[in-house]
Write an enzyme that holds these catalytic residues in place. Structure first.
Site, PDB file in Angstrom:
ATOM      1  N   ASP A  95     -15.298   4.594  61.232  1.00 58.86           N
ATOM      2  CA  ASP A  95     -13.924   4.093  61.365  1.00 58.86           C
ATOM      3  C   ASP A  95     -12.988   5.136  61.955  1.00 58.86           C
ATOM      4  O   ASP A  95     -13.284   6.330  61.958  1.00 58.86           O
ATOM      5  CB  ASP A  95     -13.389   3.701  59.984  1.00 58.86           C
ATOM      6  CG  ASP A  95     -13.911   2.355  59.549  1.00 58.86           C
ATOM      7  OD1 ASP A  95     -14.249   1.534  60.414  1.00 58.86           O
ATOM      8  OD2 ASP A  95     -13.993   2.130  58.315  1.00 58.86           O
ATOM      9  N   TYR A 108     -23.458  10.166  53.546  1.00 56.47           N
ATOM     10  CA  TYR A 108     -22.033  10.377  53.794  1.00 56.47           C
ATOM     11  C   TYR A 108     -21.511  11.362  52.756  1.00 56.47           C
ATOM     12  O   TYR A 108     -22.020  11.409  51.629  1.00 56.47           O
ATOM     13  CB  TYR A 108     -21.248   9.075  53.621  1.00 56.47           C
ATOM     14  CG  TYR A 108     -21.274   8.150  54.800  1.00 56.47           C
ATOM     15  CD1 TYR A 108     -20.347   8.285  55.831  1.00 56.47           C
ATOM     16  CD2 TYR A 108     -22.212   7.121  54.879  1.00 56.47           C
ATOM     17  CE1 TYR A 108     -20.354   7.430  56.917  1.00 56.47           C
ATOM     18  CE2 TYR A 108     -22.233   6.253  55.974  1.00 56.47           C
ATOM     19  CZ  TYR A 108     -21.301   6.419  56.986  1.00 56.47           C
ATOM     20  OH  TYR A 108     -21.300   5.574  58.065  1.00 56.47           O
TER      21      TYR A 108
END
Lengths: 247, 247
Positions: free
Chosen positions: B53, B111
């Site tokens: 994103d 992540y």
């Protein structure tokens, strides 16, 4: 009137250095003074422990200022960090005796310099280190550090012209630590001449890369000639870490 | 025709995310494709392991592209890193079998998310962490992680609407490490839904701060209702660390 000592952290990347300039508002001192002036309603001047050059960072710059304000320190801290740009942070405020002077009373400083030692650049270290792609011999650089440590006339490692002001300084310690691709150099001493850390760094890199012998440090001390030392490495790798005061 | 796998690092702060947009050149994919197209003289499309994103960083994004270019990989790497903006770095290039597909063949990802856990902000962490001033109970968050680990329908922890596509994912490991004022969370799993890591993070913060019980994780799994989970924390603390492929 209160005398207040402040500890300041800044990312120097966007600024023209510590010292206030009349023709630009891109200085750390200028930014902080403007907000203190707004906060107290009277013009405030702050005294820094020393200037940092354009692009140099600080984790522990120290300054002091005097004010009649009766605002609580926690409120002051909130106010400052709310109105300062995000790349300047006041970490701590504390009341000190009236005679405390951040520059005159400083008895020592620690600076660090970060090298990104890899042929491939780093997206995250680009603003906080200097990329040096060649192999560096840490033992040779440590050998050179032994020669730098102690009390010497560092004029050959500074951007200063000869003058009546003393250019003798004492370096107490230089540490070299490797962590992954980062090599971190820390310099502790009683004071550093203008550009001294960056010129010493450029010289250490020449020695680490094998293009200069560590014995050459003595030659530079003897001659005091700036052009015999290494290049001035870029400001973005340099951090003012700590300023020392006697209790 | 060669199929080339690339490992990419980027500071996502200035970008609208990974995926190319027709109306903006502020995407990572777009930047890299433009330079590859200039370099090879023919239009190149790259396939990323997944989108990141707007504002999200990557240390090990993986992509692949096909080209007839006979340029040596070291020259390609030099060319790419010379012309890419400094906040996007290609770390590695390697030839892979023709059938390799960075998205379809990805079997897992890690992540990380970084919290700056202090009331005073940080000038250096501001773009790479999310400031959370309140005390956080790491034990309680670890308790909640035990509930999150495993195979579940994570629709309640995503920004997706219910659809025919499976929203079942497996989280293999969540690690929470504190170092000074930084708390670093790492999430490893076979895949993550849109905003899943950031919504899980917001939920863990609620639990760590004591405003939500860890048992509530089960309630969110049962209902699948997004609004029961915590807030979506900001993108600037999120890093795509690694993408896994079977040998």
């Amino acid at each position: 009137m209160k005398n207040i000592k402040m500890k300041i952290e800044y990312d120097g990347g966007r600024y023209l250095g510590w010292q206030r300039l009349s023709n630009s508002d891109k200085t750390i001192q200028g930014k902080i003074e403007n907000i203190l002036t707004n906060m107290t309603g009277t013009k405030v001047e702050i005294i820094g422990s020393g200037r940092t050059d354009s692009g140099t960072h600080a984790k522990g710059q120290i300054a002091n200022f005097k004010t009649d304000s009766t605002m609580a320190f926690t409120d002051m801290l909130d106010y400052l960090n709310r109105y300062l740009p995000q790349d300047i942070v006041v970490k701590k405020l504390e009341e000190v005796p009236e005679r405390f002077h951040a520059r005159y009373n400083a008895v020592g400083k620690t600076y660090s310099y970060r090298i990104w030692n890899n042929t491939i650049p780093s997206a995250f270290e680009r603003n906080y280190s200097y990329q040096y792609p060649d192999k560096l011999d840490i033992d040779k650089m440590n050998e050179a550090c032994e020669k730098l440590i102690g009390t010497h006339d560092f004029i050959g490692f500074s951007s200063l012209k000869k003058s009546k002001k003393s250019t003798v300084r004492t370096i107490d310690e230089i540490k070299i630590q490797r962590e992954g691709n980062i090599i971190r150099f820390t310099f502790t001493g009683n004071g550093f001449l203008h550009k001294m850390v960056r010129i010493i760094m450029g010289t250490l890199l020449d020695i680490g890369a094998g293009v200069m012998e560590s014995e050459y440090i003595d030659t530079i001390f003897k001659s005091g000639v700036r052009s015999q030392a290494g290049e001035t490495v870029p400001a973005q790798g340099l951090f003012l870490e700590e300023v020392y005061y006697t209790k």
